[in-house]
Structure formats: C-alpha cells, structure tokens
Motif scaffolding. Structure first.
Motif, PDB file in Angstrom:
ATOM      1  N   TRP A 138       0.850  -1.178   0.000  1.00 36.04           N
ATOM      2  CA  TRP A 138       0.000   0.000   0.000  1.00 36.04           C
ATOM      3  C   TRP A 138       0.890   1.233   0.000  1.00 36.04           C
ATOM      4  O   TRP A 138       1.722   1.409   0.882  1.00 36.04           O
ATOM      5  N   ASP A 139       0.733   2.086  -1.042  1.00 32.11           N
ATOM      6  CA  ASP A 139       1.496   3.321  -1.183  1.00 32.11           C
ATOM      7  C   ASP A 139       0.573   4.488  -0.858  1.00 32.11           C
ATOM      8  O   ASP A 139      -0.329   4.815  -1.641  1.00 32.11           O
ATOM      9  N   GLU A 140       0.781   5.106   0.299  1.00 33.91           N
ATOM     10  CA  GLU A 140      -0.100   6.196   0.734  1.00 33.91           C
ATOM     11  C   GLU A 140       0.016   7.425  -0.163  1.00 33.91           C
ATOM     12  O   GLU A 140      -0.968   8.135  -0.369  1.00 33.91           O
ATOM     13  N   THR A 144      -2.268   3.912  -4.046  1.00 33.72           N
ATOM     14  CA  THR A 144      -2.258   2.764  -4.950  1.00 33.72           C
ATOM     15  C   THR A 144      -1.853   1.500  -4.214  1.00 33.72           C
ATOM     16  O   THR A 144      -0.944   1.523  -3.385  1.00 33.72           O
ATOM     17  N   LEU A 145      -2.543   0.407  -4.525  1.00 35.95           N
ATOM     18  CA  LEU A 145      -2.176  -0.912  -4.039  1.00 35.95           C
ATOM     19  C   LEU A 145      -1.456  -1.639  -5.167  1.00 35.95           C
ATOM     20  O   LEU A 145      -2.019  -1.857  -6.238  1.00 35.95           O
ATOM     21  N   LYS A 159     -13.190  -0.200  -4.208  1.00 38.75           N
ATOM     22  CA  LYS A 159     -12.411   1.024  -4.389  1.00 38.75           C
ATOM     23  C   LYS A 159     -12.804   2.103  -3.394  1.00 38.75           C
ATOM     24  O   LYS A 159     -11.967   2.862  -2.912  1.00 38.75           O
ATOM     25  N   ASP A 160     -14.100   2.168  -3.060  1.00 35.90           N
ATOM     26  CA  ASP A 160     -14.588   3.262  -2.224  1.00 35.90           C
ATOM     27  C   ASP A 160     -15.579   2.822  -1.152  1.00 35.90           C
ATOM     28  O   ASP A 160     -16.281   3.642  -0.567  1.00 35.90           O
ATOM     29  N   VAL A 187      -3.936  -1.156  -8.382  1.00 31.18           N
ATOM     30  CA  VAL A 187      -5.293  -0.613  -8.391  1.00 31.18           C
ATOM     31  C   VAL A 187      -5.319   0.578  -7.436  1.00 31.18           C
ATOM     32  O   VAL A 187      -4.650   0.580  -6.403  1.00 31.18           O
ATOM     33  N   LYS A 188      -6.073   1.607  -7.813  1.00 31.37           N
ATOM     34  CA  LYS A 188      -6.238   2.786  -6.965  1.00 31.37           C
ATOM     35  C   LYS A 188      -7.341   2.540  -5.946  1.00 31.37           C
ATOM     36  O   LYS A 188      -8.360   1.920  -6.256  1.00 31.37           O
TER      37      LYS A 188
END
Length: 263
Positions: A138-140, A144-145, A159-160, A187-188
C-alpha cells in the motif's frame, strides 16, 4: 548439544509419559506460532490493517504479516502451506523468515515473491511441498495498491466502500518452478476502500450437506454491505461462516487479512 546436555535430556524424556511430552511440545509450538505468525493490528495515516488466523488443528500452516518499509510503503503478505498441522507450521516459519529478511530489500511485491521463491524452492522441493502467497504494497502517496500473486486465492476489493470485485493476478506457487519471475499489477483505492485477503479455508468450508461456502457467496455477502469497519467485517465473515457450517468440524486453516483506507 554436548554429551551432558544429551544425557540430561534423554533422562528427562524417559521420565515423562510420551503423550505428556508430545502435548507439551505441541503447546510450545502453538505459543511460538501465536507470537510469530499472527501480526498485531497496524494503524497508519491513511488507514489500518487487521487480520486473524484460526488453525484447523492446534497449529496450522496459514500465515499473514505486514511490514512498514523505509520508502513509506506497507508490504502485506498472506500465505497457505500445502498440508496442515505441525509439518505445515514448520514450513510456514521458513516462509515468514524469508519474507521478513527479504521484504526490505525487494523493490515491490513481484520482486519479493521472485526472491522468496529463489530462497525457498530447494527446501520446499526437498519436502515435496509448496506455498501459495499473495503479496501487496500500500502506497499512501499515490493511493495505490501494488500486488503480485503466487498461486494464492484472489482477494476481493472495493475502491470506495461500495461495489466489491476480485483482484486479478496469476503466478505459480512458491516452490513450483525454478527461475520464476512474478508479475506486478496495481489498483487505486479511495477513502472507504478495502481489500480482503483470505485463504481457501474460508471458501472451502462445508456444511452438513457437503456444500462449500464458496467465493460467490462470500462476494455476495460483501456486496450486501455498506461501508463497514475492517474489524467488524472480519467478525461478520466468521459469523456467516459459522452459520453456514452448521457445527461441522473445521477442516482447514481459516485466515483473513483486511486493509481499510480511511482517507
């Protein structure tokens, strides 16, 4: 072990009933597994991670873990060793060691799996075993994962916090082939986004009629939910599973790992 230590150990072992010795050692192994193979919940600036693992026997071969990397990413892993019980647990210790020692060195999930396969394949081949693994970052900063798959059950994600779908990714299990290179996808995720990683003990749990819980049923349950906390989702899945199995004995290890994005 020196001769005196061996003599003392042998005398101690002979003085104890075999079943007492075995149960004591199994209990020790269980405590080691509880301390090493189940990571505590982790909170970070954009969200948090929870997970749980329930072995089918006193100890099992499922595993999840996560580490915070120097570049700010959080690297997660979930794995399932072929087999159950003590042999599987011993092999999962090898898997944990490989992940913990290599995670910081690898650039991303795909390289992590590639290096882990190189490190473990000789041992796994000697044991005629393999491990399925799914690894994700996980990139804060980019929200993005990044993820890569080594033959593991595909996670679900939203996603949300609304519609759930299946992450896509192929790759052979760790210990399957030499010189295997894994492929990375991404994926975002927005605020409210979640990812549910799990082992096949969840979806392959059966009821008294021999009917599996199944991926379709799990996905349907997820899509019946509105936004929910990760720990609540974890408990809800276990409750639904218990209702489905109707008291049937647990046949495989059950493991869940959930990433929740809050901002």
């Amino acid at each position: 072990m020196n001769e005196m230590s061996k003599t003392i150990r042998d005398k101690t072992m002979k003085s104890l009933p075999l079943d007492h010795v075995l149960m004591r050692e199994i209990d020790t192994a269980k405590n080691i597994q509880l301390k090493l193979l189940n990571a505590n919940p982790l909170t970070f600036s954009s969200g948090y991670i929870v997970g749980t693992s329930i072995p089918a026997r006193l100890i099992g071969g499922d595993y999840f873990d996560y580490v915070q990397l120097p570049n700010g990413r959080i690297r997660m892993i979930i794995g399932d060793v072929m087999g159950k019980g003590i042999p599987a647990a011993m092999q999962m210790i090898l898997t944990r060691g490989a992940f913990r020692s290599l995670a910081i060195k690898a650039q991303g999930p795909a390289e992590t799996l590639t290096i882990m396969n190189q490190a473990l394949i000789d041992d796994l081949r000697a044991l005629r075993s393999f491990v399925t693994v799914f690894c994700a970052d996980w990139d804060e900063n980019s929200k993005t994962l990044y993820f890569a798959n080594a033959g593991h059950t595909l996670p679900f994600y939203t996603k949300d916090g609304n519609t759930w779908s299946t992450l896509k990714g192929k790759g052979i299990m760790i210990g399957g082939l030499y010189d295997q290179t894994y492929v990375e996808s991404s994926v975002k995720l927005d605020a409210g986004g979640m990812v549910l990683f799990y082992t096949d003990g969840i979806t392959e749990s059966i009821n008294t009629a021999g009917e599996q819980y199944g991926t379709g049923r799990l996905l349907q349950e997820l899509n019946n939910l509105n936004s929910i906390a990760a720990d609540e989702l974890q408990e809800l899945i276990l409750e639904k599973l218990q209702l489905h199995t109707e008291g049937e004995p647990q046949r495989d290890d059950l493991t869940l790992l959930i990433l929740k994005i809050e901002s």
